[in-house]
Every structure is written in structure tokens, then in C-alpha cells.
Write a protein that holds these residues in place. Structure first.
Motif: not given
Length: 475
Positions: A51-55, A59-61, A87-91
Motif C-alpha cells: 500500500f505504502y509503495e503504491w502511494l 500519488y507522491v506529488k 522484506y526489503g526497504n525503499k525510502q
């Protein structure tokens, strides 16, 4: 007036709502919970890493703009991810902090090492006695993304399927669980994912199998004392696609072995794709540890296609078969057969067959005859709207009253009965039922179903309500 996390987030939502599609807003922003506000940092809770990665990706802008309007140019957004494992980490564009609710379940896992790589490895898909470890994918090449038409009813599931096919084991959609009613395309999409992966990554071992066949293979392995070989075979698969996983319900031995296989594949970056006729929250007699793993990735629902999608499906089918048909006939079929894709295609095949065998022109009259026969022979699917109407009429109240927030006993009972029958007569998820019956959550629906079951066995008058409404819905 002092700012609170909720007031800031509600103002952000007002802005976001005006700038994106309603369906996208409902899917990606309604589930978010505002948690706390510290100076210029707003913390929001999201349901999963996916969910977080999709946002962050889509939708970051708009999130930046909305938050800057509320908290100024130094605004920060902190994600709290409530999940069981990651698993993994993306800032993100600010920071992400894990939830204190996350539980470390990996230490409880029991894994069986992959230590059998000899050519003697038994393949449950080949005839005993023949030395052959080549694994055929069991995929149907006719099921592809090209002929799985996109619409509002399947966009999320199809997009996630494409993402998995592009990067198997390398996305947050692991496992990818596709769920929905009969004939909506779960099997088609599962095959399409596998076919696309084989096309892009020919070196990968892809295997499609139904949960029923998987269970039968496991029973055979136990009989022949080959349990470890069975597990080892499935542990060498790169992409495992299991259809109708709800079939594992109540089969504790098969669930146990699948649990070990799943853990091994997941921990080694292999992709798992599952299909089911129910969402994980609605599955009965599936072990909790397995259900929790189903929720690690993405659960995507396939819903009944809308009119425009049904027309597109029919046109695509006719184009592939090289058949021309007048628009008015296509529209007529699409308007009158609404339940699922399988019935829709079945009706058009019947129409073509009747025209061909009897040398009749395809006319609207012929379409009416075929559709009428087809609909008669098809079990009518009761909708949640229809159930609410029947229950409201029975208790002599309007639907708005049934859906209202009132706690008056007779209205609460009517609402609980509507939820109970929606679960009984439809394939809708608990969350979907709650949303349509007064915007309640899935826990309310679950409570309603238990209450109806309890009252039916203890209250004679209430039991009569259940019997009467069952008769009306079964006509």
C-alpha cells in the motif's frame, strides 16, 4: 483552533478527492488512518508495505501538494505500516517507520532444506518409473493478458498481475491472491501471469496447479512414503500458481505441507500466486498462520464487470472468432447477462452455434430466444441491493432506515439479517457487504452473522424471520 492529525488529514483528503478518480480515492485513501501530528510531521497508518509503495509511486506529488498546503513547505509525511512481516526497504520522500504492532513470525517458521538435487527427484507430474525431472508448466497459452480485458471491475488485479509478470518475486505482491465469484476470470488471470513470465523469463520454472490436484498429489506422496520428495519438488519452483486455494479448507495435513513450501519459496524470493472464491478474511477452516501469510502481499478482488466491460468482452470474443455481429445484438446480450464473463461468452457461443447449425441470420429475435433460455437455465445470482429490498419490505421500512445509524432493536435486527443473507447468497467479501449496507466494516458483518445464527437457535420468532426471508430470496 489547534491542529490535530485528523483535521489536517481530513483537509488533505478533501483536496485529494477533488483531484483523482473516485474509485482510486476509495481504494487508496479511505483505508488510511491519521495517527499523530508532531510539529510539521503528520503520521499516517497504511495497511501494508504494498500500500505504502503504491502511494509513493503513484500519488507522491498530490500528497506533497496537499500536505504543504496544510503544514507549510517543511511538511513531512511519516508512514506507519501495520503488517506482520516485510522484506526489503525503499525510502519514501520523507521517512517510513515500522509499526510497533508488527510481530516477528519468522522465528516460528519451520523450513525443510532443499538438499535433494539429484536426477532421482520424483516429479509428481510424470508417470512413475520414467526418469524425467523436466517440469512442464501446466499453463494454458490461450489465457493471456491480451484477451483479459481491463475494466473497473478488474483493474487492480490485472495491474498487479502485470507487475508480477514483469518482476516475479521482486515486488510487494508476494503472494498475489486473486479472489472473486465464479466465472469472473481468476483462472484466466492466473494463467496469463504464468504465460507472460514464461515468455519473459524462459529459464524460470513456472508451475500452475489446482489446490485439489495439489492435495491429491500430497495424499499419494504420503501413501508412497514420499513426503520429503514431494516438498523438495515444490521447493525448486520459481513461480508457483495455485488455483482455488479455498479447497485446502479443513485439510490440515495439506495446509501444513503447503505452509512449509510457501515459507521456503517466499524466503528465497520466489513468486507465489493464489486464486480463491473468497477473501482471506472470509475463508473458513484455514489455519491462522497460513491466512496471515496470504495477507503478506496483495489480495485483489475481481468483481462483476460493468456494462461497458461486458460489451468489450463480447466484441473481443467475436473478433478473435472472426464473427461479425450487429451492435444492437451485442448490447442486448451485454444488458441481459450480467452475472459473469463465462456466462456472457457462453451465450454468444450459443447464438453463433444456433445461427450456424440452423442457417439462420443472427437477429435480435434470435438473440432474445437464446438469452431467455440461457438466463432461465442459469441460477439467478441474488444481489446485495435485492436482499436489502426484500428485508426492508418484509419489516415494512425503507432502505435508508435499514442502513441508518439508529440502534433501535428491530432496525438493528433487520440490518443484521440483510448482512447475514448477503454473506449466504452472494460471493461478496465481508468488507464489501458492510460497505453496501450502511458503510459498516467487515467486523460488524461478522458480528451480525454470528448474532443471526445465535438468535435463530434460541428465539422462535426470529427463526421465523429467517425462514420467511429465505423463502422470498430462494424464489
Amino acid at each position: 483552533m489547534s491542529l490535530t492529525a485528523e483535521s489536517v488529514w481530513n483537509n488533505c483528503l478533501e483536496f485529494i478527492k477533488d483531484n483523482i478518480q473516485p474509485q482510486a480515492y476509495k481504494t487508496w485513501f479511505e483505508p488510511i488512518i491519521a495517527v499523530k501530528l508532531t510539529e510539521n510531521a503528520l503520521s499516517i497508518q497504511v495497511p501494508s508495505k504494498f500500500f505504502y509503495e503504491w502511494l509513493e509511486e503513484h500519488y507522491v506529488k498530490i500528497l506533497k501538494v496537499a500536505l504543504t498546503k496544510e503544514l507549510g513547505k517543511n511538511a513531512k509525511l511519516v508512514y506507519i505500516i501495520k503488517m506482520e512481516n516485510t522484506y526489503g526497504n525503499k525510502q519514501p520522500f520523507t521517512e517510513k517507520i515500522p509499526s510497533s504492532n508488527r510481530t516477528a513470525v519468522k522465528s516460528q517458521d519451520v523450513d525443510i532444506p532443499l538438499n535433494n538435487k539429484s536426477p532421482e527427484l520424483r516429479n509428481p507430474f510424470v508417470i512413475p518409473g520414467i526418469r524425467n525431472v523436466k517440469i512442464e508448466s501446466q499453463l494454458n497459452p490461450n489465457y493471456s493478458f491480451d484477451n483479459f480485458l481491463e475494466g473497473d471491475s478488474n483493474r487492480l488485479a490485472r495491474s498487479a498481475g502485470l507487475a508480477v509478470a514483469n518482476k516475479p518475486g521482486g515486488t510487494s505482491f508476494n503472494p498475489l491472491l486473486i479472489f472473486g465469484g465464479v466465472g469472473l476470470g481468476k483462472t484466466h488471470l492466473a494463467h496469463a501471469i504464468g504465460v507472460d513470465i514464461k515468455d519473459k523469463y524462459p529459464e524460470k520454472t513456472v508451475l500452475y496447479i489446482s489446490a485439489e490436484k495439489f492435495t491429491q498429489q500430497y495424499i499419494d506422496a504420503i501413501k508412497k512414503n514420499n513426503r520429503n520428495d514431494f516438498i523438495h519438488f515444490y521447493q525448486i519452483i520459481d513461480v508457483l500458481i495455485i488455483d482455488d486455494v479455498q479447497f485446502l479448507s479443513g485439510k490440515s495435513g495439506t495446509q501444513d505441507v503447503f505452509f512449509h513450501i510457501f515459507n521456503h519459496l517466499h524466503q528465497n524470493g520466489k513468486q507465489v500466486v493464489l486464486t480463491s472464491d473468497k477473501a482471506p478474511v472470509d475463508m473458513q477452516d484455514i489455519e491462522q498462520r497460513l491466512l496471515s501469510r496470504f495477507k503478506w502481499g496483495l489480495s485483489a478482488e475481481l468483481q462483476t464487470p460493468d456494462f461497458e466491460t461486458r460489451v468489450s468482452i463480447l466484441k473481443n470474443k467475436l473478433y478473435r472468432d472472426g464473427v461479425e455481429m450487429p451492435e444492437e445484438i451485442i448490447d442486448y446480450v451485454a444488458k441481459n447477462i450480467k452475472t459473469n464473463v463465462r456466462e456472457l461468452e457462453g451465450a454468444i457461443i450459443s447464438l453463433i452455434a444456433q445461427s450456424s447449425f440452423n442457417k439462420k441470420e443472427i437477429t435480435l429475435d434470435l438473440a432474445r430466444i437464446i438469452v431467455e433460455k440461457f438466463v432461465k437455465n442459469t441460477k439467478r445470482e441474488v444481489s446485495i441491493d435485492y436482499i436489502q429490498k426484500v428485508v426492508s419490505d418484509y419489516f415494512q421500512m425503507d432502505i435508508d432506515t435499514l442502513q441508518s445509524k439508529t440502534r433501535k432493536r428491530h432496525i438493528v435486527q433487520a440490518r443484521q439479517l440483510a448482512m447475514f443473507f448477503a454473506k449466504k447468497f452472494t460471493k461478496a467479501s465481508l468488507a464489501s457487504i458492510g460497505s453496501q449496507i450502511g458503510k459498516r466494516d467487515h467486523a460488524t458483518v461478522l458480528h451480525a452473522c454470528k448474532t443471526v445464527d445465535n438468535l435463530s437457535s434460541t428465539d422462535k420468532q426470529f427463526r421465523k424471520y429467517v425462514e420467511d426471508i429465505t423463502k422470498k430470496l430462494s424464489v
